[in-house]
Design a protein around this motif. Structure first.
Motif, mmCIF file in Angstrom:
data_model
loop_
_atom_site.group_PDB
_atom_site.id
_atom_site.type_symbol
_atom_site.label_atom_id
_atom_site.label_comp_id
_atom_site.label_asym_id
_atom_site.label_seq_id
_atom_site.Cartn_x
_atom_site.Cartn_y
_atom_site.Cartn_z
ATOM 1 N N THR A 27 28.295 -19.392 -51.781
ATOM 2 C CA THR A 27 28.003 -20.611 -51.036
ATOM 3 C C THR A 27 28.179 -20.380 -49.541
ATOM 4 N N HIS A 28 27.189 -20.804 -48.783
ATOM 5 C CA HIS A 28 27.281 -20.823 -47.323
ATOM 6 C C HIS A 28 26.959 -22.234 -46.842
ATOM 7 N N GLN A 43 16.486 -20.287 -44.255
ATOM 8 C CA GLN A 43 15.669 -19.072 -44.188
ATOM 9 C C GLN A 43 16.516 -17.846 -43.882
ATOM 10 N N SER A 44 17.525 -18.027 -43.038
ATOM 11 C CA SER A 44 18.383 -16.885 -42.704
ATOM 12 C C SER A 44 19.170 -16.423 -43.927
ATOM 13 N N MET A 45 19.569 -17.363 -44.778
ATOM 14 C CA MET A 45 20.277 -16.996 -46.002
ATOM 15 C C MET A 45 19.332 -16.308 -46.994
ATOM 16 N N LYS A 46 18.107 -16.785 -47.064
ATOM 17 C CA LYS A 46 17.130 -16.147 -47.947
ATOM 18 C C LYS A 46 16.836 -14.718 -47.488
ATOM 19 N N LYS A 47 16.817 -14.530 -46.181
ATOM 20 C CA LYS A 47 16.573 -13.191 -45.638
ATOM 21 C C LYS A 47 17.775 -12.285 -45.905
ATOM 22 N N LYS A 48 18.974 -12.821 -45.730
ATOM 23 C CA LYS A 48 20.187 -12.034 -45.944
ATOM 24 C C LYS A 48 20.338 -11.641 -47.410
ATOM 25 N N TYR A 49 20.041 -12.583 -48.306
ATOM 26 C CA TYR A 49 20.182 -12.334 -49.739
ATOM 27 C C TYR A 49 18.796 -12.252 -50.390
ATOM 28 N N PHE A 50 17.957 -11.407 -49.832
ATOM 29 C CA PHE A 50 16.572 -11.288 -50.297
ATOM 30 C C PHE A 50 16.489 -10.761 -51.726
ATOM 31 N N ASP A 51 17.538 -10.054 -52.157
ATOM 32 C CA ASP A 51 17.521 -9.470 -53.493
ATOM 33 C C ASP A 51 18.124 -10.380 -54.552
ATOM 34 N N ALA A 52 18.527 -11.579 -54.152
ATOM 35 C CA ALA A 52 19.108 -12.517 -55.115
ATOM 36 C C ALA A 52 18.017 -13.224 -55.898
ATOM 37 N N SER A 57 19.331 -24.869 -52.134
ATOM 38 C CA SER A 57 19.859 -25.499 -50.923
ATOM 39 C C SER A 57 19.743 -27.017 -50.951
ATOM 40 N N ALA A 58 20.502 -27.615 -50.036
ATOM 41 C CA ALA A 58 20.403 -29.057 -49.796
ATOM 42 C C ALA A 58 20.965 -29.342 -48.421
ATOM 43 N N TYR A 59 20.442 -30.383 -47.793
ATOM 44 C CA TYR A 59 21.015 -30.813 -46.512
ATOM 45 C C TYR A 59 20.901 -32.318 -46.366
ATOM 46 N N VAL A 60 21.817 -32.863 -45.553
ATOM 47 C CA VAL A 60 21.843 -34.288 -45.223
ATOM 48 C C VAL A 60 21.987 -34.380 -43.709
ATOM 49 N N VAL A 100 23.404 -22.200 -51.801
ATOM 50 C CA VAL A 100 24.120 -21.485 -52.858
ATOM 51 C C VAL A 100 23.195 -20.389 -53.381
ATOM 52 N N THR A 101 23.620 -19.169 -53.189
ATOM 53 C CA THR A 101 22.865 -17.987 -53.625
ATOM 54 C C THR A 101 23.369 -17.551 -54.994
ATOM 55 N N ARG A 102 22.436 -17.305 -55.922
ATOM 56 C CA ARG A 102 22.832 -16.880 -57.260
ATOM 57 C C ARG A 102 22.324 -15.485 -57.571
#
Length: 214
Positions: A27-28, A43-52, A57-60, A100-102
């Motif tokens: 979780t970030h 997008q930055s998390m998707k790039k960092k964990y591209f192999d996941a 995600s969610a935001y408010v 949340v990256t799985r």
């Protein structure tokens, strides 16, 4: 002004790890002020964990928490993004994005298991953050002579009155931060404390970040 709860701004995102049935949930989260910032963080998390396998995600956003969005990123509909969003809602937070990256461990969790896992991962992330209550305060400016300063400052400490940095010149100008509902009572107390020798003027109202109780 509308009071609201958010998380503290930090240079780096908050990170937590949760493992269940060999799947890892990372979780970030971070404070954001716009949809552009939220999308950029996702997008930055998707790039960092591209192999996941998934980066859900969610935001408010907004003082009224009126902008909300979630994304399952390939997980079965409603099992990832929405549970994360619900955790944000239950904590009454806004201006926050959670990813949340799985990493799939080879054992299927089922719909119920996924909902519980993503929810728990989001809870862990928020528990690791510093939650702030953005609270309306009115600035009350008080001009006092130096012979009254110690008396007033002692009273302020007793009443746990917040303040900005004072100005020191011929007299002292104290800048007290008062919740709107308490303004008249504080003015009356200061007038009584100083026997009417303090000059009081009301300034602007603003939202001040204070640590939330929970």
């Amino acid at each position: 002004m509308i009071p609201y709860r958010t998380i503290e701004e930090t240079d780096d995102s908050i990170e937590t790890l949760y493992e269940i049935q060999k799947s890892k949930f990372i979780t970030h989260l971070r404070h954001v002020d716009s949809e552009e910032d939220a999308r950029a963080f996702i997008q930055s998390m998707k790039k960092k964990y591209f192999d996941a396998r998934h980066n859900c995600s969610a935001y408010v956003l907004g003082e009224s928490a009126d902008k909300q969005k979630s994304n399952d990123d390939g997980e079965p509909g409603g099992t990832a993004g929405n549970p994360i969003l619900e955790v944000i809602r239950k904590n009454d937070l806004t201006n926050v994005v959670v990813v949340v990256t799985r990493y799939f461990g080879g054992i299927k969790l089922g719909a119920g298991g996924l909902i519980r896992a993503y929810s728990h991962a989001a809870v862990l992330g928020i528990e690791a953050a510093t939650v702030l209550a953005m609270t309306p305060f009115i600035q009350l400016n008080e001009v006092v002579s130096y012979d009254l300063l110690a008396t007033v400052e002692h009273w302020m400490r007793q009443k746990e009155i917040r303040s900005l940095e004072a100005d020191y010149a011929e007299n002292v100008i104290l800048h007290l931060l008062i919740e709107p509902a308490n303004l008249e009572a504080v003015k009356a107390a200061l007038t009584d404390l100083t026997a009417g020798r303090a000059a009081l003027t009301t300034g602007d109202e603003s939202l001040i970040a204070i640590p939330a109780d929970s």
